[in-house]
Scaffold this motif. Structure first.
Motif, PDB file in Angstrom:
ATOM      1  N   MET A 110     -81.181  -7.898  -7.271  1.00 47.40           N
ATOM      2  CA  MET A 110     -79.560  -7.697  -6.820  1.00 47.40           C
ATOM      3  C   MET A 110     -79.261  -8.587  -5.553  1.00 47.40           C
ATOM      4  N   ASP A 111     -78.400  -8.857  -5.504  1.00 46.66           N
ATOM      5  CA  ASP A 111     -77.717  -9.768  -4.270  1.00 46.66           C
ATOM      6  C   ASP A 111     -76.334  -9.562  -4.187  1.00 46.66           C
ATOM      7  N   GLY A 112     -75.868  -9.864  -2.797  1.00 45.95           N
ATOM      8  CA  GLY A 112     -74.393  -9.846  -2.680  1.00 45.95           C
ATOM      9  C   GLY A 112     -73.907 -11.035  -1.971  1.00 45.95           C
ATOM     10  N   THR A 113     -72.827 -11.357  -2.183  1.00 46.35           N
ATOM     11  CA  THR A 113     -72.187 -12.718  -1.347  1.00 46.35           C
ATOM     12  C   THR A 113     -72.013 -12.603   0.023  1.00 46.35           C
ATOM     13  N   GLU A 114     -72.111 -11.236   0.723  1.00 43.66           N
ATOM     14  CA  GLU A 114     -72.234 -11.005   2.169  1.00 43.66           C
ATOM     15  C   GLU A 114     -73.388 -10.420   2.569  1.00 43.66           C
ATOM     16  N   GLU A 115     -74.510 -10.856   1.655  1.00 46.33           N
ATOM     17  CA  GLU A 115     -75.933 -10.277   2.085  1.00 46.33           C
ATOM     18  C   GLU A 115     -76.557 -10.889   3.538  1.00 46.33           C
ATOM     19  N   MET A 116     -77.153 -10.122   4.390  1.00 47.65           N
ATOM     20  CA  MET A 116     -77.446 -10.460   5.578  1.00 47.65           C
ATOM     21  C   MET A 116     -78.549 -11.687   5.524  1.00 47.65           C
ATOM     22  N   ALA A 117     -79.387 -11.569   4.549  1.00 45.23           N
ATOM     23  CA  ALA A 117     -80.494 -12.625   4.370  1.00 45.23           C
ATOM     24  C   ALA A 117     -79.798 -13.651   3.130  1.00 45.23           C
ATOM     25  N   ASP A 138     -69.768  -9.402  -5.613  1.00 48.95           N
ATOM     26  CA  ASP A 138     -68.972 -10.401  -4.597  1.00 48.95           C
ATOM     27  C   ASP A 138     -67.784  -9.319  -4.099  1.00 48.95           C
ATOM     28  N   ALA A 139     -66.694  -9.886  -3.588  1.00 50.70           N
ATOM     29  CA  ALA A 139     -65.679  -8.939  -2.773  1.00 50.70           C
ATOM     30  C   ALA A 139     -64.927  -8.342  -4.050  1.00 50.70           C
ATOM     31  N   ASP A 140     -64.905  -8.972  -5.318  1.00 57.26           N
ATOM     32  CA  ASP A 140     -64.033  -8.096  -6.307  1.00 57.26           C
ATOM     33  C   ASP A 140     -64.634  -6.708  -6.552  1.00 57.26           C
ATOM     34  N   SER A 141     -66.192  -7.026  -6.620  1.00 58.18           N
ATOM     35  CA  SER A 141     -66.820  -5.714  -6.854  1.00 58.18           C
ATOM     36  C   SER A 141     -66.871  -4.515  -5.775  1.00 58.18           C
ATOM     37  N   THR A 142     -66.588  -5.067  -4.727  1.00 53.56           N
ATOM     38  CA  THR A 142     -66.423  -4.155  -3.344  1.00 53.56           C
ATOM     39  C   THR A 142     -67.966  -3.866  -2.965  1.00 53.56           C
ATOM     40  N   ALA A 143     -69.060  -4.818  -3.731  1.00 56.06           N
ATOM     41  CA  ALA A 143     -70.402  -4.371  -3.329  1.00 56.06           C
ATOM     42  C   ALA A 143     -71.381  -5.452  -2.800  1.00 56.06           C
ATOM     43  N   GLN A 144     -70.564  -6.512  -2.301  1.00 58.20           N
ATOM     44  CA  GLN A 144     -71.096  -7.474  -1.540  1.00 58.20           C
ATOM     45  C   GLN A 144     -71.913  -7.558  -0.605  1.00 58.20           C
ATOM     46  N   ALA A 145     -71.919  -6.341   0.292  1.00 58.15           N
ATOM     47  CA  ALA A 145     -72.695  -6.227   1.535  1.00 58.15           C
ATOM     48  C   ALA A 145     -74.193  -6.110   1.271  1.00 58.15           C
ATOM     49  N   HIS A 146     -74.923  -5.862   2.398  1.00 59.06           N
ATOM     50  CA  HIS A 146     -76.388  -5.425   2.331  1.00 59.06           C
ATOM     51  C   HIS A 146     -76.843  -4.371   1.490  1.00 59.06           C
ATOM     52  N   CYS A 147     -77.366  -4.349   0.258  1.00 60.56           N
ATOM     53  CA  CYS A 147     -77.966  -3.358  -0.379  1.00 60.56           C
ATOM     54  C   CYS A 147     -76.717  -2.805  -0.956  1.00 60.56           C
ATOM     55  N   GLN A 148     -75.714  -3.502  -1.217  1.00 59.31           N
ATOM     56  CA  GLN A 148     -74.365  -2.744  -1.639  1.00 59.31           C
ATOM     57  C   GLN A 148     -73.716  -1.651  -0.902  1.00 59.31           C
ATOM     58  N   ILE A 149     -73.967  -1.656   0.477  1.00 57.29           N
ATOM     59  CA  ILE A 149     -73.392  -0.640   1.269  1.00 57.29           C
ATOM     60  C   ILE A 149     -71.985  -0.554   1.097  1.00 57.29           C
ATOM     61  N   GLY A 150     -71.384   0.789   1.064  1.00 55.74           N
ATOM     62  CA  GLY A 150     -69.893   1.140   0.941  1.00 55.74           C
ATOM     63  C   GLY A 150     -69.724   1.072  -0.582  1.00 55.74           C
ATOM     64  N   ALA A 151     -70.442   0.564  -1.495  1.00 61.87           N
ATOM     65  CA  ALA A 151     -70.138   0.494  -2.842  1.00 61.87           C
ATOM     66  C   ALA A 151     -71.416   0.921  -3.816  1.00 61.87           C
ATOM     67  N   TYR A 152     -72.051   1.911  -3.289  1.00 62.96           N
ATOM     68  CA  TYR A 152     -73.319   2.548  -4.185  1.00 62.96           C
ATOM     69  C   TYR A 152     -72.845   2.911  -5.562  1.00 62.96           C
TER      70      TYR A 152
END
Length: 167
Positions: A110-117, A138-152
């Motif tokens: 799993m990955d996100g467009t705004e992933e830290m690494a 990605d931003a459209d899914s709202t799950a783009q941050a590290h480990c999908q924080i905020g969009a579990y």
């Protein structure tokens, strides 16, 4: 399944534990040190893994000016049981490259467009030789941050859809 540093460890476990049916890495990481060190400008990266007290003092002066990096160094020193000035050298040991070919179970990265690494999950995915799948949020899914924080809930729904029929 592993999250954050746990994702690095879950992949490593899958290389040696042959009873696993699936492995989930969120986010995937081939080299923990590379993922962390890439947060720093190139000259600082060289300093952080170099030797000598003057070099280290310069690096930690720079790091102290960046609150999130200062916290990261303290946190990693505690987690890895090393002194703050030894954190980056210690992280170099966390590299799955030598064992990646030993993973046999189906693996989801799993990955996100705004992933830290940034880039680490894709590098892991590309290195895998086992049956594998890659999900990029990605931003459209709202799950783009590290480990999908905020969009579990979004990430969980996607994950459970992937797991359905595999277990």
């Amino acid at each position: 399944m592993g999250l954050s540093f746990g994702a690095f460890l879950s992949v490593r476990a899958a290389a040696f534990e042959k009873r696993l049916k699936v492995c989930i890495a969120d986010p995937g990481s081939l080299s923990w040190a590379e993922g962390i060190l890439n947060h720093f400008p190139a000259p600082i990266r060289q300093v952080l893994v170099g030797d000598g007290p003057d070099v280290l003092r310069e690096a930690f002066t720079w790091t102290a000016q960046h609150t999130s990096l200062k916290w990261l160094v303290r946190d990693y020193a505690w987690k890895h049981g090393v002194r703050e000035q030894d954190v980056f050298k210690a992280l170099l040991a966390y590299d799955n490259t030598p064992v990646i070919d030993q993973i046999e179970c189906e693996t989801l990265v799993m990955d996100g467009t705004e992933e830290m690494a940034r880039g680490q999950a894709k590098r892991l995915f590309d290195a895998l030789k086992c049956p594998k799948h890659y999900i990029l949020f990605d931003a459209d899914s709202t799950a783009q941050a590290h480990c999908q924080i905020g969009a579990y809930s979004t990430a969980s729904a996607t994950l459970f859809d992937w797991l359905e029929g595999r277990l």
